[in-house]
Write a protein that holds these residues in place. Structure first.
Motif, PDB file in Angstrom:
ATOM      1  N   ASP A 224       0.808  -1.216   0.000  1.00  0.00           N
ATOM      2  CA  ASP A 224       0.000   0.000   0.000  1.00  0.00           C
ATOM      3  C   ASP A 224       0.843   1.269   0.000  1.00  0.00           C
ATOM      4  O   ASP A 224       0.301   2.377   0.091  1.00  0.00           O
ATOM      5  N   ALA A 225       2.164   1.169  -0.092  1.00  0.00           N
ATOM      6  CA  ALA A 225       3.019   2.355  -0.085  1.00  0.00           C
ATOM      7  C   ALA A 225       2.975   3.049  -1.436  1.00  0.00           C
ATOM      8  O   ALA A 225       2.715   2.438  -2.478  1.00  0.00           O
ATOM      9  N   ASP A 226       3.214   4.362  -1.411  1.00  0.00           N
ATOM     10  CA  ASP A 226       3.270   5.155  -2.638  1.00  0.00           C
ATOM     11  C   ASP A 226       4.634   4.911  -3.296  1.00  0.00           C
ATOM     12  O   ASP A 226       5.660   5.404  -2.834  1.00  0.00           O
ATOM     13  N   ILE A 227       4.670   4.160  -4.396  1.00  0.00           N
ATOM     14  CA  ILE A 227       5.933   3.770  -5.023  1.00  0.00           C
ATOM     15  C   ILE A 227       6.679   4.994  -5.547  1.00  0.00           C
ATOM     16  O   ILE A 227       7.906   5.092  -5.411  1.00  0.00           O
ATOM     17  N   ASP A 232      11.345   8.560  -5.103  1.00  0.00           N
ATOM     18  CA  ASP A 232      11.898   9.914  -4.988  1.00  0.00           C
ATOM     19  C   ASP A 232      12.715  10.072  -3.722  1.00  0.00           C
ATOM     20  O   ASP A 232      13.800  10.690  -3.732  1.00  0.00           O
ATOM     21  N   ALA A 233      12.235   9.513  -2.610  1.00  0.00           N
ATOM     22  CA  ALA A 233      12.981   9.607  -1.356  1.00  0.00           C
ATOM     23  C   ALA A 233      14.297   8.833  -1.439  1.00  0.00           C
ATOM     24  O   ALA A 233      15.336   9.292  -0.952  1.00  0.00           O
ATOM     25  N   MET A 234      14.279   7.676  -2.076  1.00  0.00           N
ATOM     26  CA  MET A 234      15.497   6.888  -2.236  1.00  0.00           C
ATOM     27  C   MET A 234      16.526   7.624  -3.085  1.00  0.00           C
ATOM     28  O   MET A 234      17.714   7.701  -2.745  1.00  0.00           O
ATOM     29  N   ILE A 257      17.654   4.817 -10.251  1.00  0.00           N
ATOM     30  CA  ILE A 257      16.544   3.974  -9.804  1.00  0.00           C
ATOM     31  C   ILE A 257      16.148   3.089 -10.984  1.00  0.00           C
ATOM     32  O   ILE A 257      15.724   3.584 -12.032  1.00  0.00           O
ATOM     33  N   TRP A 258      16.323   1.794 -10.803  1.00  0.00           N
ATOM     34  CA  TRP A 258      15.966   0.873 -11.881  1.00  0.00           C
ATOM     35  C   TRP A 258      14.488   0.504 -11.858  1.00  0.00           C
ATOM     36  O   TRP A 258      14.025  -0.214 -12.738  1.00  0.00           O
ATOM     37  N   LEU A 296      13.298   6.730   4.531  1.00  0.00           N
ATOM     38  CA  LEU A 296      11.991   6.072   4.515  1.00  0.00           C
ATOM     39  C   LEU A 296      11.305   6.142   5.871  1.00  0.00           C
ATOM     40  O   LEU A 296      10.073   6.124   5.943  1.00  0.00           O
ATOM     41  N   ASP A 297      12.069   6.215   6.940  1.00  0.00           N
ATOM     42  CA  ASP A 297      11.449   6.433   8.258  1.00  0.00           C
ATOM     43  C   ASP A 297      10.789   7.806   8.319  1.00  0.00           C
ATOM     44  O   ASP A 297       9.689   7.955   8.882  1.00  0.00           O
ATOM     45  N   GLU A 298      11.464   8.812   7.755  1.00  0.00           N
ATOM     46  CA  GLU A 298      10.854  10.138   7.731  1.00  0.00           C
ATOM     47  C   GLU A 298       9.613  10.155   6.845  1.00  0.00           C
ATOM     48  O   GLU A 298       8.681  10.929   7.087  1.00  0.00           O
TER      49      GLU A 298
END
Length: 362
Positions: A224-227, A232-234, A257-258, A296-298
């Motif tokens: 359910d996460a916004d991919i 973008d965060a990664m 990002i692949w 990702l925690d943020e």
């Protein structure tokens, strides 16, 4: 009272005693000179070996220092990105230095032994042809592995497959190369075990210290996460790592990002890759995983999975060029030619040709 037998036995004359004494003295003089020449030969061999080792060491140090001084140029990053970087010159020079030292020592020992044999008994070398034939037969039957090790070791060093300080996988052992000779290679693994690998048993070599390396990190997030937000965060976290002076010289290209790699169970896998220097791959991987965890925690996304991946087999072959495959020019496809009719109506003014049977005339 003297026995008649002893009295009747012939006694050596004074001249005979002098001849025996002269022969004994001549033997002592000859043996002394032979021993002296043997000592001179051994001393000369040791001195020559020391001189050659010092000369090889000086040449190696000169090349190494020159390579280190040239590596301090302004375009250091471009030098490190090249597969023929200065570090490879240093490692190959040291490897060749150890090989040349072994060859010089073996050659000097063989020459010294032959010289000593000639001094002690010159007639032995007259039958050296038979001895060399016997040695050749022995090498042909009993020393095939030694010859194979030596030849393979020479080709490995000449083709720069292995250098001292490289991290390699030779099939039998994986670790850092500490020493390379014409017969064996010393590899120390991560546990500190020193492996002695015969060069003739090395069938394939995986060198992890040449050119560049790639950090591949698979990040698993819930379904359910916004991919898009996760990617973008990664990417932002990876770019922030590149901007730091500590990591700027260790990372050779911008992060990529692949995209979505796989979906399994309750986890979606997204892949991030970074191109790095060979000796900085593990450090960059650890620092990058820490940054990704914080980012990702943020974002409020839990991490069921965050691991570095080593691509092998078909996955490695398909991902060699990463997310930017080579572009090819479009090829024009010529439409197929329509088939010719078996019969055509005859043109006006022509009398040849009649319609086939079962076909109505126009």
């Amino acid at each position: 009272m003297i026995s008649p037998v002893l009295a009747a036995s012939p006694q050596p004359s004074p001249a005979g005693w002098e001849s025996v004494r002269d022969d004994f003295l001549a033997f002592l003089v000859t043996a002394g000179w032979n021993l002296l020449w043997v000592a001179v030969t051994i001393a000369s061999a040791l001195l020559l070996s020391w001189i050659m080792r010092r000369l090889i060491s000086r040449v190696v140090d000169h090349i190494v220092l020159g390579a280190k001084s040239r590596a301090a140029a302004e375009d250091t990053r471009a030098i490190d990105m090249s597969p023929l970087a200065q570090v490879r010159i240093v490692q190959r020079t040291r490897t060749l230095g150890s090989i040349l030292t072994n060859i010089v020592n073996v050659a000097i020992v063989i020459i010294a032994i032959l010289t000593i044999v000639y001094i002690l008994n010159p007639g032995v070398l007259a039958s050296f042809t038979l001895l060399s034939a016997a040695i050749g037969a022995g090498l042909g039957f009993g020393a095939q592995n030694i010859v194979k090790d030596v030849l393979n070791g020479i080709f490995i060093v000449a083709e720069d497959q292995i250098g001292i300080g490289d991290v390699v996988d030779v099939g039998l052992a994986t670790g850092i190369v500490e020493y390379v000779s014409v017969r064996v290679t010393h590899v120390r693994d991560v546990n500190g075990t020193l492996w002695f690998v015969r060069n003739g048993e090395i069938l394939r070599i995986g060198n992890m210290s040449q050119g560049w390396s790639r950090v591949v990190i698979d990040v698993g997030v819930p379904l359910d996460a916004d991919i898009d937000a996760v990617e973008d965060a990664m990417l932002t976290a990876a770019k922030d790592l590149v901007r730091e002076p500590k990591w700027r010289t260790r990372i050779l290209d911008k992060p990529e990002i692949w995209g979505l790699e796989s979906i399994g169970g309750d986890t979606v896998i997204t892949r991030l890759v970074v191109k790095t220097r060979p000796n900085a791959k593990d450090d960059v991987s650890r620092a990058l995983r820490k940054r990704l965890k914080t980012a990702l925690d943020e974002l409020g996304v839990p991490l069921p999975q965050l691991a570095s991946t080593l691509l092998t087999g078909a996955d490695a072959a398909q991902s060699i060029r990463g997310a930017n495959p080579p572009k090819t020019k479009p090829q024009q496809v010529t439409p197929p030619t329509p088939p010719r009719l078996a019969w055509r109506p005859k043109k006006r003014g022509r009398t040849d040709g009649e319609p086939p049977e079962g076909t109505a005339a126009p």
